[in-house]
Design an enzyme around this catalytic site. Sequence first.
Site, PDB file in Angstrom:
ATOM      1  N   THR A   1      41.090  28.129  44.314  1.00 53.82           N
ATOM      2  CA  THR A   1      41.410  27.848  45.568  1.00 53.82           C
ATOM      3  C   THR A   1      41.584  25.705  45.512  1.00 53.82           C
ATOM      4  O   THR A   1      41.570  25.769  44.566  1.00 53.82           O
ATOM      5  CB  THR A   1      40.266  27.890  46.280  1.00 53.82           C
ATOM      6  OG1 THR A   1      39.614  29.113  45.719  1.00 53.82           O
ATOM      7  CG2 THR A   1      40.266  27.382  47.749  1.00 53.82           C
ATOM      8  N   THR A  48      43.863  29.341  49.371  1.00 48.39           N
ATOM      9  CA  THR A  48      43.440  30.559  47.916  1.00 48.39           C
ATOM     10  C   THR A  48      44.258  31.438  48.446  1.00 48.39           C
ATOM     11  O   THR A  48      45.053  31.906  48.647  1.00 48.39           O
ATOM     12  CB  THR A  48      41.815  30.374  48.008  1.00 48.39           C
ATOM     13  OG1 THR A  48      41.163  31.123  46.845  1.00 48.39           O
ATOM     14  CG2 THR A  48      41.827  31.338  49.531  1.00 48.39           C
ATOM     15  N   GLU A 107      41.990  33.085  45.741  1.00 52.34           N
ATOM     16  CA  GLU A 107      40.293  33.630  45.235  1.00 52.34           C
ATOM     17  C   GLU A 107      40.979  33.220  43.844  1.00 52.34           C
ATOM     18  O   GLU A 107      40.611  32.098  43.522  1.00 52.34           O
ATOM     19  CB  GLU A 107      40.461  35.293  45.950  1.00 52.34           C
ATOM     20  CG  GLU A 107      38.994  35.802  45.925  1.00 52.34           C
ATOM     21  CD  GLU A 107      38.141  35.226  45.105  1.00 52.34           C
ATOM     22  OE1 GLU A 107      38.120  34.387  45.466  1.00 52.34           O
ATOM     23  OE2 GLU A 107      37.277  36.089  44.634  1.00 52.34           O
ATOM     24  N   ASP A 163      36.515  39.568  47.860  1.00 55.87           N
ATOM     25  CA  ASP A 163      35.430  38.807  48.794  1.00 55.87           C
ATOM     26  C   ASP A 163      34.742  40.012  49.899  1.00 55.87           C
ATOM     27  O   ASP A 163      33.087  40.356  49.737  1.00 55.87           O
ATOM     28  CB  ASP A 163      35.755  37.743  49.133  1.00 55.87           C
ATOM     29  CG  ASP A 163      36.179  36.384  48.337  1.00 55.87           C
ATOM     30  OD1 ASP A 163      35.896  36.659  47.510  1.00 55.87           O
ATOM     31  OD2 ASP A 163      37.081  35.518  49.035  1.00 55.87           O
ATOM     32  N   SER A 203      34.320  34.822  53.656  1.00 59.96           N
ATOM     33  CA  SER A 203      34.435  33.564  52.841  1.00 59.96           C
ATOM     34  C   SER A 203      33.875  32.811  52.950  1.00 59.96           C
ATOM     35  O   SER A 203      32.533  32.315  53.653  1.00 59.96           O
ATOM     36  CB  SER A 203      35.919  32.762  53.446  1.00 59.96           C
ATOM     37  OG  SER A 203      35.821  31.451  52.541  1.00 59.96           O
ATOM     38  N   GLY A 215      35.797  26.449  45.202  1.00 60.08           N
ATOM     39  CA  GLY A 215      34.818  27.111  44.183  1.00 60.08           C
ATOM     40  C   GLY A 215      33.969  28.055  44.928  1.00 60.08           C
ATOM     41  O   GLY A 215      32.396  28.594  44.302  1.00 60.08           O
TER      42      GLY A 215
HETATM   43  N1  GLU Z   1      37.447  33.913  48.055  1.00 59.62           N
HETATM   44  C1  GLU Z   1      36.351  32.459  48.501  1.00 59.62           C
HETATM   45  C2  GLU Z   1      36.465  32.133  49.490  1.00 59.62           C
HETATM   46  O1  GLU Z   1      36.975  32.246  50.496  1.00 59.62           O
HETATM   47  C3  GLU Z   1      36.900  31.177  47.511  1.00 59.62           C
HETATM   48  C4  GLU Z   1      37.595  30.892  45.976  1.00 59.62           C
HETATM   49  C5  GLU Z   1      37.257  29.696  45.503  1.00 59.62           C
HETATM   50  O2  GLU Z   1      37.306  28.896  45.638  1.00 59.62           O
HETATM   51  O3  GLU Z   1      36.991  31.114  44.102  1.00 59.62           O
HETATM   52  O4  GLU Z   1      35.223  31.735  49.307  1.00 59.62           O
END
Ligand code: GLU
Length: 609
Positions: free
Chosen positions: A416, A434, A436, A458, A479, A500
């Site tokens: 992200t 992002t 992901e 997710d 998310s 993150g």
């Molecule tokens: N998929 C994550 C989310 O939506 C974000 C991806 C990441 O920051 O690693 O929370």
Amino acid sequence: MDHRRSTRTAAAVAAGLLAATTALVGAGTAGADPRDDVKVPTAVGYGGAISTVDPEASRVGLDVLRKGGNAVDAAVAAAAALGVTEPYSAGVGGGGYFVYYDAASGEVHTIDGRETAPADMPRDAFIDPATGAPYPFTPDLVTSGVSVGTPGTPATWETALDEWGTYSLKKALKPATQLARRGFVVDRTFHDQTASNAERFAAFPATAELFLPGGEPPVVGSVFRNRDLAATYDLLAKHGTDAFYGGPLAADMVHAVQDPHTDPSTDLPVPPGYLALDDLAGYEALLQDPTVSDYRDYDVYGMAPSSSGGSTVGEALNILETFDLPGMDDAAYLHHYLEASALAFADRGAYVGDPAFVDVPLGTLLSDDFAAERACLLDPAAAAPKPVTPGDVDADDAACGETIAPADSDTENVSTTNLTVVDGDGNVVEYTLTIEQTGGSGMVVPGRGFLLNNELTDFSTVWRADDPNRIEPGKRPRSSMSPTIVLRDGEPVLALGSPGGSTIITTVLQTLTNHLDRGMPIGEALAAPRAAQRNTASVTAEPEFIEAYGPALKAYGHTLVPSGDQFTSAAEIGAATAVQIRDDGLLTAVSEPRRRGGGAAMVVEPARP
Ligand code: GLU
């Protein structure tokens, strides 16, 4: 009241950077070359500011501001540039959340540009038919068609510009298109991210051709061009997002997902996915109300579900508000921060999912009564055994200790990117986007120059009827993205966000409390060593955090384990950006001094040192 409305249909129609605390980091390849690889973590000045993880992207946004574009124009232009220089973190193949403070009205708006599950996605999509058990998460499940959700980023850009921007999509995409053609200088972070993904990327000829030229990651200091992405941006510039959500490009995405073209030598299973033309044609970015929590003298605005960012940051702040954080020593403060986070994460797991499918008790989760009920479980002297149980939202009576059965806790991975923009009129954008994982699904759409997301991972892997984050057709996976804008007396004072995975929530929370309660200047608050307690037995922490606070927190009963990510091999949490806005108009833009190779903060008119 309808808090969400869709906009895509309507939208479819339509150097002297040096400032106070700076360090210069750069490969020094620029010379007369226009390429921008100088990283300045803090910039102070007036008239507008931007912070991203990347100097090219920040420069693109700054140029837009200097030419009279507003914060929304600059945010979209910079995000498109990040799609070029940070293609493993974000791009048109992914999604994100856009938070906007409008200076003229004093209102905060948001766009939910999250990916959706295809209509044909079955509830057991993540179960390997060969074994009857879930696919191993990494690299097998992540590297798949089955993890690819309907992208939301192009619709987010078009919606944001249409609603609040002054630029057309064409104008906003132009600098990034030029950047993709002329190329950027490969730095150590880009090289290392490519190398960590080499096995996955090599599984797909189209990905290997783009990101592993000659079979190897691009060399540090070399120039990386992406002409296919430039052509994709040209297509969007000419025809709008209809050329993404329909037509040949849509067909190419569907083909890549449903029938992934893999290299015969790969050992990865690469299960095909379900993305179909109808999913793309029906995608809608949603305008919706932000979350808001009053915290001490501030109003903290965040992202409502489908992200758990706003509700979890907000609930943790409400819990912490009942304690005297400013009066504590460091260890006591951090103990409270970790425990409040665990409590809020328990409720996130039990109650938060896409509100189009799940009845999320958002008002209760963000109420002071509920926070009091949760705060009374926080022992100021000792860490509670984890996981802690979720609160009972049906007993919202400030009685201590009513809880329900625990929900699953999760520990997502990290990727992200995030950006913060303030313009000369005082409009503010906080935008997290992002694909992901670092490298997303690993699948480049052949000939189109961008990676498809693996956002659907997710969702919970195993389907359970009472899980708010279970797989359902058309649904947005929960998310953790937490783009946040803080107001005091109706005026914005701070905007921040981070990548993150689920540590986004803790990074935003820790940075907020470091700054608002502990009095750290914003640059220091953001750079400080991080730890994340996501309602798990141990606390994930950066090595510097463990060194500084490990023994003192152990005395409270916390177990700290070092952070790490197999796709970045970095023992770090997050890569945040922020802008602080003072009453007199002085802006302090900050980015990471070190994490992810350091970020780039810039202001329109630098203050004299
Ligand atoms: N998929 C994550 C989310 O939506 C974000 C991806 C990441 O920051 O690693 O929370």
